[in-house]
Scaffold this motif. Structure first.
Motif, mmCIF file in Angstrom:
data_model
loop_
_atom_site.group_PDB
_atom_site.id
_atom_site.type_symbol
_atom_site.label_atom_id
_atom_site.label_comp_id
_atom_site.label_asym_id
_atom_site.label_seq_id
_atom_site.Cartn_x
_atom_site.Cartn_y
_atom_site.Cartn_z
ATOM 1 N N VAL A 146 24.224 32.046 23.423
ATOM 2 C CA VAL A 146 24.029 31.899 21.915
ATOM 3 C C VAL A 146 22.724 32.476 22.102
ATOM 4 O O VAL A 146 22.628 32.978 20.423
ATOM 5 N N ILE A 147 22.150 32.698 23.171
ATOM 6 C CA ILE A 147 20.849 33.588 22.574
ATOM 7 C C ILE A 147 21.086 34.875 22.441
ATOM 8 O O ILE A 147 20.629 35.989 21.304
ATOM 9 N N ALA A 190 23.071 26.032 31.207
ATOM 10 C CA ALA A 190 22.158 27.696 31.383
ATOM 11 C C ALA A 190 22.738 28.164 31.029
ATOM 12 O O ALA A 190 22.460 29.192 30.431
ATOM 13 N N ALA A 191 23.495 29.152 31.482
ATOM 14 C CA ALA A 191 24.323 30.039 30.571
ATOM 15 C C ALA A 191 24.915 30.590 29.684
ATOM 16 O O ALA A 191 24.830 31.568 29.070
ATOM 17 N N ALA A 204 25.743 24.792 22.538
ATOM 18 C CA ALA A 204 25.678 25.245 24.313
ATOM 19 C C ALA A 204 25.734 24.416 25.073
ATOM 20 O O ALA A 204 25.701 23.033 24.445
ATOM 21 N N GLY A 205 26.227 24.198 26.190
ATOM 22 C CA GLY A 205 26.050 23.499 26.643
ATOM 23 C C GLY A 205 27.573 23.251 27.978
ATOM 24 O O GLY A 205 28.251 23.973 28.027
ATOM 25 N N LYS A 215 19.060 42.807 16.655
ATOM 26 C CA LYS A 215 18.082 42.882 17.989
ATOM 27 C C LYS A 215 18.957 42.644 19.473
ATOM 28 O O LYS A 215 19.752 42.530 19.686
ATOM 29 N N ALA A 216 17.855 43.604 19.909
ATOM 30 C CA ALA A 216 18.388 44.406 21.737
ATOM 31 C C ALA A 216 17.914 43.090 22.955
ATOM 32 O O ALA A 216 17.324 42.083 22.218
ATOM 33 N N PHE A 217 19.035 42.449 22.923
ATOM 34 C CA PHE A 217 18.895 41.490 24.510
ATOM 35 C C PHE A 217 18.546 41.951 25.585
ATOM 36 O O PHE A 217 19.195 42.396 26.095
ATOM 37 N N ALA A 218 17.130 41.134 26.293
ATOM 38 C CA ALA A 218 16.640 41.956 27.585
ATOM 39 C C ALA A 218 16.309 40.391 28.095
ATOM 40 O O ALA A 218 16.352 39.587 27.986
ATOM 41 N N VAL A 219 16.287 40.713 29.191
ATOM 42 C CA VAL A 219 16.353 39.907 30.234
ATOM 43 C C VAL A 219 15.108 40.483 31.590
ATOM 44 O O VAL A 219 15.309 42.090 32.298
#
Length: 93
Positions: free
Chosen positions: A73-74, A67-68, A53-54, A83-87
């Motif tokens: 990567v997350i 940051a994006a 990342a970077g 796992k579900a990704f949630a913001v």
């Protein structure tokens, strides 16, 4: 006495090795433009559990793109773990 530390293109070239003092990671050309669409791989073959990342992983380069890149990567890690990704956005008062 006042001192101001000012970075110039020469500073960037000297301390980071960026070509001609570029503050961004990638020069947009006809060769690099397709990377904007498909992106740069965040993993390397043969290295398990290694994610990149970077600024240098996102064409264009900048703090927001770095940051994006971390967010991407997350998302990959969440997918690998099933796992579900949630913001969530914080409430501002």
């Amino acid at each position: 006495m006042e001192v101001v530390d000012e970075a110039t293109p020469l500073s960037y070239e000297r301390y980071t090795g960026n070509w001609m003092g570029s503050t961004c990671g990638w020069l947009m050309t006809t060769e690099t433009m397709p990377m904007l669409i498909r992106g740069v791989p965040k993993t390397l073959p043969g290295l398990r559990n290694f994610y990149m990342a970077g600024q240098w992983v996102e064409p264009g380069g900048s703090v927001p793109l770095a940051a994006a890149s971390g967010k991407a990567v997350i998302q990959l890690l969440c997918a690998a773990d099933g796992k579900a990704f949630a913001v969530s956005t914080p409430a501002f008062s």
